[in-house]
Design an enzyme around this catalytic site. Structure first.
Site, PDB file in Angstrom:
ATOM      1  CG  ASP A   7      -6.973  -5.986   8.687  1.00  0.00           C
ATOM      2  OD1 ASP A   7      -6.443  -4.940   9.221  1.00  0.00           O
ATOM      3  OD2 ASP A   7      -8.185  -6.012   8.576  1.00  0.00           O
ATOM      4  CG  ASP A   9      -9.729  -3.284  13.567  1.00  0.00           C
ATOM      5  OD1 ASP A   9      -9.886  -4.203  14.860  1.00  0.00           O
ATOM      6  OD2 ASP A   9      -8.897  -2.551  13.462  1.00  0.00           O
ATOM      7  CG  ASP A 176     -11.968  -6.235   6.491  1.00  0.00           C
ATOM      8  OD1 ASP A 176     -12.578  -5.208   6.370  1.00  0.00           O
ATOM      9  OD2 ASP A 176     -10.772  -5.734   7.043  1.00  0.00           O
TER      10      ASP A 176
END
Length: 214
Positions: A7, A9, A176
């Protein structure tokens, strides 16, 4: 050869590329400043797992409707070089290099638009980029999206479309956010990376590795 799914961001990047891009557009007088407050309200919904990504994309793509793809790509290239590259976590770059050394297939996969994610994938030397596809007509953006959005279960759908369901075997995933739980569960080796509270608690309960990059 395994897939290494990253991922972007808040995982590889300190911050959110789409939010930063809106700040850039306001700074460059490409978008009105009052868009920022509404976008932040939408991002709060994202962190709560309540965001309608179609609504978010329609809103944030409004300033680009009618712009040529070449014009947008030029701005995005400068934005990535000046705003995003300095925000990459060194530990994330080291983990990318570790997977590259193993011969794994590197994939940058994000719920941000391809105009922001593709330049980062090129800078990171990743073979594959999966992001939200922007619609265009005659070389100009329409302000809409195409196909399955790479968000939540959409990330898994896009991965299966490109690599096949069996590609999950032996794969690594880094994220996250609880929004990426479908992708983390799809992978053989999920890693909660700079995790938000809910994902941190789940990762501990499931004995998933917890990575803190700074």
């Amino acid at each position: 050869m395994a897939l290494a799914l990253f991922d972007l961001d808040e995982t590889l990047l300190r911050g959110d590329s789409a939010s930063l891009w809106l700040e850039y557009m306001v700074e460059q007088e490409m978008a009105p400043a009052d868009m920022i407050a509404r976008e932040q309200a939408m991002m709060n919904l994202y962190h709560q797992g309540k965001l309608d990504m179609h609504d978010y994309m329609a809103f944030t793509l409004t300033p680009l409707a009618g712009k040529s793809r070449d014009w947008v790509d030029g701005h995005c290239q400068r934005f990535c070089e000046q705003w995003l590259l300095p925000r990459l976590y060194p530990q994330g770059l080291e983990r990318i290099d570790w997977h590259r050394g193993r011969g794994d297939t590197l994939v940058l996969i994000s719920a941000s638009g391809e105009h922001l994610v593709a330049p980062m994938a090129r800078h990171l030397g990743m073979e594959h980029c999966i992001a939200i596809t922007l619609d265009e007509c005659d070389g100009r953006l329409t302000g809409q999206t195409r196909g399955v959005l790479s968000f939540r279960e959409g990330k898994v759908a896009r991965l299966c479309e490109r690599f096949g369901e069996a590609a999950s075997t032996g794969s690594f995933a880094y994220s996250d956010s609880m929004n990426d739980l479908p992708m983390l569960e799809w992978a053989t080796f999920p890693h909660a990376t700079n995790p938000a509270k809910a994902l941190r608690e789940l990762a501990r309960a499931r004995s998933w590795p917890l990575l803190e990059w700074a």
